[in-house]
Design a protein around this motif. Structure first.
Motif, PDB file in Angstrom:
ATOM      1  N   VAL A  47      -1.116  11.384  12.091  1.00 57.28           N
ATOM      2  CA  VAL A  47       0.216  11.416  12.707  1.00 57.28           C
ATOM      3  C   VAL A  47       0.596  10.040  13.258  1.00 57.28           C
ATOM      4  N   SER A  48      -0.348   9.374  13.918  1.00 56.64           N
ATOM      5  CA  SER A  48      -0.030   8.059  14.479  1.00 56.64           C
ATOM      6  C   SER A  48       0.303   7.046  13.383  1.00 56.64           C
ATOM      7  N   SER A  49      -0.294   7.212  12.205  1.00 56.69           N
ATOM      8  CA  SER A  49      -0.018   6.275  11.115  1.00 56.69           C
ATOM      9  C   SER A  49       1.440   6.343  10.656  1.00 56.69           C
ATOM     10  N   LEU A  50       2.074   7.475  10.879  1.00 55.03           N
ATOM     11  CA  LEU A  50       3.473   7.615  10.489  1.00 55.03           C
ATOM     12  C   LEU A  50       4.390   6.687  11.283  1.00 55.03           C
ATOM     13  N   PHE A  51       3.909   6.217  12.425  1.00 53.18           N
ATOM     14  CA  PHE A  51       4.696   5.323  13.277  1.00 53.18           C
ATOM     15  C   PHE A  51       4.334   3.854  13.054  1.00 53.18           C
ATOM     16  N   ILE A  52       3.402   3.603  12.141  1.00 51.61           N
ATOM     17  CA  ILE A  52       2.980   2.242  11.823  1.00 51.61           C
ATOM     18  C   ILE A  52       3.538   1.915  10.441  1.00 51.61           C
ATOM     19  N   ARG A  53       4.535   1.054  10.413  1.00 43.97           N
ATOM     20  CA  ARG A  53       5.227   0.789   9.147  1.00 43.97           C
ATOM     21  C   ARG A  53       5.387  -0.694   8.850  1.00 43.97           C
ATOM     22  N   GLY A  54       4.532  -1.498   9.389  1.00 43.89           N
ATOM     23  CA  GLY A  54       4.642  -2.941   9.204  1.00 43.89           C
ATOM     24  C   GLY A  54       4.366  -3.409   7.786  1.00 43.89           C
ATOM     25  N   LEU A  55       3.592  -2.655   7.024  1.00 45.58           N
ATOM     26  CA  LEU A  55       3.216  -3.072   5.677  1.00 45.58           C
ATOM     27  C   LEU A  55       4.411  -3.113   4.726  1.00 45.58           C
ATOM     28  N   ASN A  56       5.408  -2.259   4.985  1.00 47.77           N
ATOM     29  CA  ASN A  56       6.548  -2.145   4.069  1.00 47.77           C
ATOM     30  C   ASN A  56       7.875  -2.390   4.797  1.00 47.77           C
ATOM     31  N   HIS A  57       7.897  -3.357   5.672  1.00 45.83           N
ATOM     32  CA  HIS A  57       9.121  -3.777   6.368  1.00 45.83           C
ATOM     33  C   HIS A  57       9.865  -2.629   7.050  1.00 45.83           C
ATOM     34  N   GLY A  58       9.140  -1.800   7.798  1.00 52.07           N
ATOM     35  CA  GLY A  58       9.755  -0.727   8.551  1.00 52.07           C
ATOM     36  C   GLY A  58       9.899   0.589   7.814  1.00 52.07           C
ATOM     37  N   HIS A  59       9.485   0.627   6.572  1.00 48.25           N
ATOM     38  CA  HIS A  59       9.579   1.845   5.771  1.00 48.25           C
ATOM     39  C   HIS A  59       8.180   2.382   5.492  1.00 48.25           C
ATOM     40  N   PHE A  60       8.119   3.641   5.039  1.00 45.45           N
ATOM     41  CA  PHE A  60       6.839   4.212   4.649  1.00 45.45           C
ATOM     42  C   PHE A  60       6.310   3.477   3.425  1.00 45.45           C
ATOM     43  N   SER A  61       4.991   3.412   3.318  1.00 46.49           N
ATOM     44  CA  SER A  61       4.358   2.775   2.160  1.00 46.49           C
ATOM     45  C   SER A  61       3.488   3.811   1.453  1.00 46.49           C
ATOM     46  N   PHE A  62       2.883   3.392   0.358  1.00 46.84           N
ATOM     47  CA  PHE A  62       2.023   4.304  -0.399  1.00 46.84           C
ATOM     48  C   PHE A  62       0.856   4.800   0.443  1.00 46.84           C
ATOM     49  N   ILE A  63       0.415   4.036   1.426  1.00 45.23           N
ATOM     50  CA  ILE A  63      -0.696   4.456   2.287  1.00 45.23           C
ATOM     51  C   ILE A  63      -0.311   5.698   3.080  1.00 45.23           C
ATOM     52  N   HIS A  64       0.974   5.854   3.389  1.00 44.65           N
ATOM     53  CA  HIS A  64       1.421   7.026   4.137  1.00 44.65           C
ATOM     54  C   HIS A  64       1.249   8.318   3.342  1.00 44.65           C
ATOM     55  N   LEU A  65       1.108   8.213   2.024  1.00 44.76           N
ATOM     56  CA  LEU A  65       0.812   9.412   1.229  1.00 44.76           C
ATOM     57  C   LEU A  65      -0.518  10.023   1.656  1.00 44.76           C
ATOM     58  N   LEU A  66      -1.493   9.174   1.996  1.00 45.86           N
ATOM     59  CA  LEU A  66      -2.775   9.680   2.490  1.00 45.86           C
ATOM     60  C   LEU A  66      -2.593  10.411   3.817  1.00 45.86           C
ATOM     61  N   SER A  67      -1.684   9.911   4.642  1.00 40.41           N
ATOM     62  CA  SER A  67      -1.420  10.562   5.930  1.00 40.41           C
ATOM     63  C   SER A  67      -0.817  11.947   5.728  1.00 40.41           C
ATOM     64  N   GLY A  68       0.186  12.025   4.850  1.00 36.48           N
ATOM     65  CA  GLY A  68       0.810  13.320   4.566  1.00 36.48           C
ATOM     66  C   GLY A  68      -0.191  14.298   3.984  1.00 36.48           C
ATOM     67  N   TRP A  69      -1.016  13.810   3.065  1.00 31.07           N
ATOM     68  CA  TRP A  69      -2.051  14.650   2.457  1.00 31.07           C
ATOM     69  C   TRP A  69      -3.010  15.165   3.536  1.00 31.07           C
ATOM     70  N   THR A  70      -3.420  14.293   4.462  1.00 26.94           N
ATOM     71  CA  THR A  70      -4.339  14.695   5.529  1.00 26.94           C
ATOM     72  C   THR A  70      -3.697  15.722   6.448  1.00 26.94           C
ATOM     73  N   ILE A  71      -2.447  15.516   6.796  1.00 22.77           N
ATOM     74  CA  ILE A  71      -1.746  16.456   7.684  1.00 22.77           C
ATOM     75  C   ILE A  71      -1.678  17.848   7.063  1.00 22.77           C
ATOM     76  N   VAL A  72      -1.516  17.919   5.759  1.00 22.48           N
ATOM     77  CA  VAL A  72      -1.467  19.207   5.058  1.00 22.48           C
ATOM     78  C   VAL A  72      -2.869  19.766   4.826  1.00 22.48           C
ATOM     79  N   ALA A  73      -3.810  18.893   4.466  1.00 23.86           N
ATOM     80  CA  ALA A  73      -5.146  19.347   4.079  1.00 23.86           C
ATOM     81  C   ALA A  73      -6.007  19.778   5.263  1.00 23.86           C
ATOM     82  N   LEU A  74      -5.817  19.198   6.429  1.00 19.29           N
ATOM     83  CA  LEU A  74      -6.645  19.572   7.588  1.00 19.29           C
ATOM     84  C   LEU A  74      -6.549  21.065   7.907  1.00 19.29           C
TER      85      LEU A  74
END
Length: 161
Positions: free
Chosen positions: A87-114
């Motif tokens: 969840v905290s990673s969703l608020f960290i967006r520096g890698l893609n200039h303020g937008h979600f990046s491909f790394i956030h896909l892992l976050s979404g997957w984790t939020i659903v899979a847990l």
């Protein structure tokens, strides 16, 4: 089942090897500069603390006997730490200039899979639980953790920059 986990581990090791080679070729390794973490925004500090907690607990869980009382207590702690990390990673967006990046896909997957992995073990589906938890450990922690060592990111600067 074992082949799937093995291929994920091999992929993570391949990415790790690439990062290590890049570090050796172009960097000046030094003692960690922890002042960079202290100066980082609070959300990054929370994310890093939760991720390191999940990593430490995850290593213990992978090495110990499953199904014991200690495993269940540590498992719930790991789930909470992973949830905070994702969840905290969703608020960290520096890698893609303020937008979600491909790394956030892992976050979404984790939020659903847990919750799915917890549901699986509560229903006695040990194999499904093991696969999901192992995949989150390898993909959500190890692989995502390796991405933090991309040049220009905080962990790169702390250890290699």
């Amino acid at each position: 089942m074992a082949a799937y986990g093995k291929s994920i581990s091999q992929a993570a090791m391949g990415v790790g090897a690439a990062v290590a080679i890049a570090a050796v070729v172009s960097l000046k390794p030094h003692a960690p500069d922890l002042s960079l973490i202290a100066a980082a925004p609070t959300i990054i500090q929370v994310h890093l603390t939760a991720a390191l907690t999940a990593l430490a607990i995850g290593i213990v869980l992978m090495m110990r006997v499953k199904g014991t009382g200690l495993h269940k207590i540590l498992g719930w702690t790991w789930v909470i730490a992973m949830g905070i990390t994702a969840v905290s990673s969703l608020f960290i967006r520096g890698l893609n200039h303020g937008h979600f990046s491909f790394i956030h896909l892992l976050s979404g997957w984790t939020i659903v899979a847990l919750p799915g992995a917890v549901y699986a073990i509560r229903r006695g589906k040990v194999s499904a639980h093991r696969r999901a938890m192992t995949a989150m450990f390898v993909g959500g922690l190890l692989l995502a953790g390796l991405f933090t060592f991309i040049p220009g990111r905080l962990m790169w600067s702390v250890f290699l920059g």
